[in-house]
Every structure is written in C-alpha cells, then in structure tokens.
Design an enzyme around this catalytic site. Sequence first.
Site, PDB file in Angstrom:
ATOM      1  N   LYS A  15      33.461 -23.861  36.229  1.00  0.00           N
ATOM      2  CA  LYS A  15      32.131 -23.680  36.419  1.00  0.00           C
ATOM      3  C   LYS A  15      31.475 -24.650  34.487  1.00  0.00           C
ATOM      4  O   LYS A  15      31.519 -25.593  34.404  1.00  0.00           O
ATOM      5  CB  LYS A  15      31.535 -21.609  35.321  1.00  0.00           C
ATOM      6  N   ARG A  90      26.357 -12.394  32.712  1.00  0.00           N
ATOM      7  CA  ARG A  90      26.836 -11.683  33.061  1.00  0.00           C
ATOM      8  C   ARG A  90      27.182 -10.410  33.793  1.00  0.00           C
ATOM      9  O   ARG A  90      28.128  -9.684  34.017  1.00  0.00           O
ATOM     10  CB  ARG A  90      28.072 -11.882  32.693  1.00  0.00           C
ATOM     11  N   ARG A 129      45.631 -24.368  32.642  1.00  0.00           N
ATOM     12  CA  ARG A 129      44.245 -25.046  32.812  1.00  0.00           C
ATOM     13  C   ARG A 129      44.863 -25.329  30.647  1.00  0.00           C
ATOM     14  O   ARG A 129      45.358 -24.442  30.042  1.00  0.00           O
ATOM     15  CB  ARG A 129      43.310 -24.171  32.402  1.00  0.00           C
ATOM     16  N   ARG A 162      44.275 -20.725  26.379  1.00  0.00           N
ATOM     17  CA  ARG A 162      43.523 -20.264  25.702  1.00  0.00           C
ATOM     18  C   ARG A 162      44.785 -18.535  26.057  1.00  0.00           C
ATOM     19  O   ARG A 162      45.472 -18.151  27.148  1.00  0.00           O
ATOM     20  CB  ARG A 162      42.607 -19.894  27.239  1.00  0.00           C
ATOM     21  N   ARG A 173      40.192 -10.055  33.902  1.00  0.00           N
ATOM     22  CA  ARG A 173      39.108 -10.319  33.420  1.00  0.00           C
ATOM     23  C   ARG A 173      38.596 -10.481  34.920  1.00  0.00           C
ATOM     24  O   ARG A 173      37.251 -10.674  35.769  1.00  0.00           O
ATOM     25  CB  ARG A 173      39.402 -12.195  33.226  1.00  0.00           C
TER      26      ARG A 173
END
Length: 216
Positions: A15, A90, A129, A162, A173
């Site tokens: 996203k 969400r 990431r 992160r 998550r």
Amino acid sequence: MPTYIVLLGPPGVGKGTQAKIIAERLSLPHVSSGDLFRENIKNGTPLGQLAQSFINKGELVPDDVTIGMIRERLSRPDCAGGALLDGFPRTTFQAEALDALLAEFGGQVDYVPYITASEETLVERLSGRWTCRAQGHVFHEKHNPPRQPGVCDFDGSELYQRDDDRAETVVRRIQVYFQQTEPLIAYYRARGRLHEIDGAQPIEKVTADLLAVLGR
Ligand code: AP5
Ligand code: MG
C-alpha cells in the site's frame, strides 16, 4: 468535487509503496494513518505515546483516536481536492465515520483498490523491508533495494526496520487484519467501489493496474 481513494489490503502488500507513486501521479496528498502515528511517536506527542503501545503489539489503535487524527489531517488545505488514504479505514466503524466525514466535505469514497497477496508473500516482504526516517519511503533488501544500503534514495535520510516488523508482531498484525479489516471488502463491494488488484506482481505492474482502475 474532491476525489478520495482508499487503498485496502493486508500488512506488507505494498500500500505504502504504491501510494507514494500514485499520489505523485495524481497530485493528491498521501494520507497514511501508520505514517501519521509514527510521526507522532517520533515527536513524543501524547497521541504518539498512546498509539505506540498498540502498534508495538500489532493491535489497532482505538477508533476514536484514529478517526480524530484523520479528521484533522483531511481538514487541512492540501486535502481540498481529495486524498489518497493508506491504512485508513481499518474497521467498519472507521469506514462509516469516513463516509460521514467526506459527506461534510462534499465528497465520498470514489475508488477502493484492494491489493492482495498470499500470507507467505506478506511475511517475506515485511521481514526484508527498510523504511525511511524522514518521509516513510519504503525499500526491500531484495525486491526494491536502495542505491546505497541504509540510505533513502529520495531524501538521503536513514533507513530503519520497523519495530512492528518483528516476526511475532507480523503474525498478530495479519490476524488482526483478517478479523477487523477484511469485513471492509464486503462493505465497499456492496457500494460498488471495490477493485481487486493482484499485489503479487512486480511493483511497476501493480502501479499500471492501479492507474487503469483509476482511469488514468
Ligand atoms: P501501517 O503503517 O498502516 O501498516 P500496515 O497496514 O500493516 O501496512 P504496512 O505499512 O506494513 O504495509 P504496506 O502495505 O504499506 O506495504 P509496503 O508498501 O511498505 O500501520 C501500522 C500500525 O499502525 C497498525 O498495525 C496499527 O497498530 C496502527 N494503525 C494504522 N492505521 C490504523 C487504523 N486505521 N486504525 C487503527 N490502527 C491503525 O511494502 C512492504 C514491503 O514489500 C517493502 O519492503 C516493499 O519494498 C516491498 N514491496 C512492495 N510492493 C512489492 C512488490 N509488488 N513486489 C515486491 N516487493 C514489494
Ligand atoms: Mg505502509
């Protein structure tokens, strides 16, 4: 009439990656709830302190806090022509609140590209990431490496991993996504706004599919 686009999809599907590209092409501000929370955490605000405890566990920040933050952001002058929303809404409650808020602005949710990928792909993407400190640009050590390791191609700031990309938090998550966010697929499909996009393709191909859905 302002244009509002909601990017829907699980953690790690791309996203943020796509939002940065599409927002620039369409000259719309990129409004990422996750980036706004991380900005508040970095600045040590009360909102950031509250959000951090939820984010680090992989849980959603309470709806009232999140909606208040988005309301404030969408009220700023740069959003007068609309916005590209990433990570919000969400929950069904947030989606209903967004409909009411946009109606106040004389707009509505126009497009909901729903980006999909297998759970295995999501986990692999999140574990590799690297995110930029200054503006949240994202890289992947294998699929989308920065020119210089540890440095953002766009603004030269430091890249970091992160806290919520730790393996155990990622699992939570993804669970939370299936429990609380997946109902939005039906919500937007029923309103004729949903467009499914295969997020397992290379970044450029996903962008092309997104632009086609948006009629650009
Ligand atoms: P948030 O920051 O929104 O995280 P998320 O939804 O879990 O999504 P991510 O940012 O992890 O993934 P992404 O889809 O943006 O993928 P990306 O482009 O980076 O939210 C974080 C937390 O904040 C939440 O857990 C929650 O606690 C809280 N929060 C946020 N919004 C909230 C709300 N509305 N209500 C309540 N709480 C909220 O890509 C991932 C990786 O894959 C990158 O390395 C990238 O380079 C790579 N990649 C991307 N596309 C491709 C591709 N096509 N091929 C190969 N690699 C790719
Ligand atoms: Mg993101």
